[in-house]
Design a protein around this motif. Structure first.
Motif, PDB file in Angstrom:
ATOM      1  N   LEU A 247       0.971  -1.349  -0.048  1.00 27.47           N
ATOM      2  CA  LEU A 247       0.046  -0.050   0.025  1.00 27.47           C
ATOM      3  C   LEU A 247       0.875   1.360  -0.072  1.00 27.47           C
ATOM      4  N   ARG A 248       0.693   1.938  -1.082  1.00 30.35           N
ATOM      5  CA  ARG A 248       1.373   3.547  -1.069  1.00 30.35           C
ATOM      6  C   ARG A 248       0.772   4.528  -0.466  1.00 30.35           C
ATOM      7  N   PRO A 249       1.108   5.219   0.496  1.00 28.88           N
ATOM      8  CA  PRO A 249       0.556   6.285   1.303  1.00 28.88           C
ATOM      9  C   PRO A 249       0.611   7.324   0.490  1.00 28.88           C
ATOM     10  N   MET A 250      -0.468   7.785  -0.183  1.00 30.23           N
ATOM     11  CA  MET A 250      -0.645   8.900  -1.230  1.00 30.23           C
ATOM     12  C   MET A 250      -1.325   9.963  -0.720  1.00 30.23           C
ATOM     13  N   THR A 251      -0.679  11.210  -0.880  1.00 32.92           N
ATOM     14  CA  THR A 251      -1.336  12.512  -0.638  1.00 32.92           C
ATOM     15  C   THR A 251      -2.020  13.052  -1.865  1.00 32.92           C
ATOM     16  N   PRO A 252      -3.118  13.987  -1.393  1.00 32.27           N
ATOM     17  CA  PRO A 252      -3.629  14.428  -2.707  1.00 32.27           C
ATOM     18  C   PRO A 252      -2.805  15.527  -3.847  1.00 32.27           C
ATOM     19  N   ASP A 253      -1.868  15.562  -3.078  1.00 34.44           N
ATOM     20  CA  ASP A 253      -0.878  16.776  -3.886  1.00 34.44           C
ATOM     21  C   ASP A 253       0.346  16.261  -4.062  1.00 34.44           C
ATOM     22  N   GLY A 254       0.777  14.876  -3.797  1.00 33.68           N
ATOM     23  CA  GLY A 254       2.088  14.061  -4.313  1.00 33.68           C
ATOM     24  C   GLY A 254       2.822  14.292  -3.079  1.00 33.68           C
TER      25      GLY A 254
END
Length: 421
Positions: free
Chosen positions: A356-363
């Motif tokens: 699982l990659r922990p992604m933020t909306p702005d990268g």
């Protein structure tokens, strides 16, 4: 200062190493039996500052619809897993899909990623750490002329931040990746990023954990974290199956699982688990294998050489915390490595993995202080945890040690999300 770090992935261990180097007493707590046994275990192997770019980009909706319709689709959405968290994250992602936001976010990511690469270089020189590393760049491979033309926007940002690159024709791609000569008709060119590197993140994290242990860092494994306790303004302890653990300061570095603990503190971390897959293929013909990393821009699949193995990573699946290894998700990985490097490895002997990659909306990851005076964050690195690990650990150590970081960090903390966080 006594510090407890929650999480022993590459971000948690990097934080521990640099905090110990700064003179702090550090303990790392994790539910796994050792370091790097979740997302850091089987990633694509890229240390790619030049390829640092946010998902949120102009035209993303159109591209996503096209990806969902592809036979070997790089994006999968599982509707049964739709949740308020996914919808909220998705709306924030779409809000960042403007030209201005893309340029801002990519520039911010490049700043941290380039610094991190420099920190990794220094770390290698200082310690001699080994992890199947290769310093031969990344080749972003374009199968269509439209992709070549579309690279202009990225090159403008690379120019802005002084990142070296070269736009290559078919012959140029073959010069840096000779094994592609046998499939030259399948691509038209590529963007080479010579400053990028490759390496086994699992090997690196474990080697760095040994170095950290030599500096006095204590690793508490097989210990589930139940709760972060607080008195309203400060963290008072970490409740674990082994009992209550206390320190002067705490670092939340649990990747995709960080929001689950932060939520009980009233902190809404805009981090969503984006599932990725990889296969690891034993090399059978070294001349038919990649020299470094080839990123297939059409299928969003990276093919990387790690010692005597080929690591093939890709696919973005929005499915919550589901870790099921779906057979269909392996097909794009098998296809790309067989299509580009048909003689390089034995797919029948490949191992299959998901994380699982922990992604933020702005990268951009979230690094820095919170409204709790002794709680700090180092999470949300998405697909670039390995790329940004050394720099993120160093930056956090500077912040927590009241030292001025060597790069601007004013826009890296949770504050950039305002009151919504």
């Amino acid at each position: 200062m006594k510090i407890i770090i929650l999480g022993s992935g590459v971000i948690g261990v990097s934080s521990a190493y640099f905090l110990a180097k700064a003179g702090h007493e550090v303990t790392v707590v994790d539910r796994q039996a050792g370091p790097a046994l979740e997302t850091s275990f089987g990633n694509a192997g890229e240390v790619s500052p030049g390829y640092s770019a946010p998902w949120a980009a102009p035209g993303l909706v159109f591209k996503a619809v096209k990806w969902l319709a592809m036979t070997y689709r790089p994006l999968v959405v599982r509707p049964p897993q739709l949740s308020p968290a996914m919808i909220r994250w998705g709306l924030q992602l779409l809000a960042n899909c403007t030209d201005a936001r893309y340029a801002l976010n990519k520039g911010r990511m490049l700043r941290l990623a380039e610094y991190s690469r420099d920190c990794l270089t220094d770390l290698r020189a200082e310690t001699g750490i080994q992890y199947d590393q290769r310093m031969q760049g990344t080749l972003q491979l374009f199968r269509k002329q439209k992709q070549v033309d579309g690279a202009a926007a990225d090159m403008r940002v690379l120019d802005q931040f002084g990142v070296g690159y070269a736009m290559l024709d078919r012959a140029g791609c073959i010069a840096v990746e000779p094994a592609l000569a046998g499939v030259a008709e399948k691509f038209v060119g590529g963007l080479r990023l010579p400053g990028d590197e490759t390496g086994d993140c699992f090997k690196f994290t474990n080697a760095l954990a040994e170095l950290a242990a030599g500096l006095g860092v204590r690793f508490v494994n097989d210990t589930a974290i139940d709760e972060i306790r607080h008195d309203g303004g400060r963290i008072t302890g970490i409740a674990t199956k082994a009992g209550l653990m206390t320190a002067d300061a705490y670092v939340l570095a649990l990747g995709s699982y960080s929001p689950l603990l932060a939520d009980s503190l009233g902190l809404r971390l805009p981090v969503y688990p984006v599932k990725g897959y990889s296969i690891t293929v034993p090399i059978t013909d070294a001349t038919g294998a990649p020299e470094s990393t080839v990123m297939d821009e059409t299928y969003k699949v990276a093919v990387t050489r790690l010692g005597d193995r080929i690591r093939v990573g890709g696919t973005a699946e929005l499915a919550g915390y589901d870790l099921t290894l779906y057979p269909a998700r392996r097909r794009p990985l098998d296809f790309v490595v067989s299509d580009l490097f048909p003689k390089g490895g034995d797919i029948s002997r490949a191992t299959y993995w998901t994380g699982l990659r922990p992604m933020t909306p702005d990268g951009t990851p979230i690094i820095g202080a919170t409204r709790y005076g002794n709680l700090f964050l180092n999470t949300g690195h998405g697909t670039l945890g390995w790329t940004m690990a050394a720099g993120s650990g160093r930056v956090l150590a500077d912040i927590m040690s009241d030292r001025k970081p060597e790069i601007d960090v004013g826009d890296l903390d949770l504050g950039r999300y305002g009151r919504a966080a």
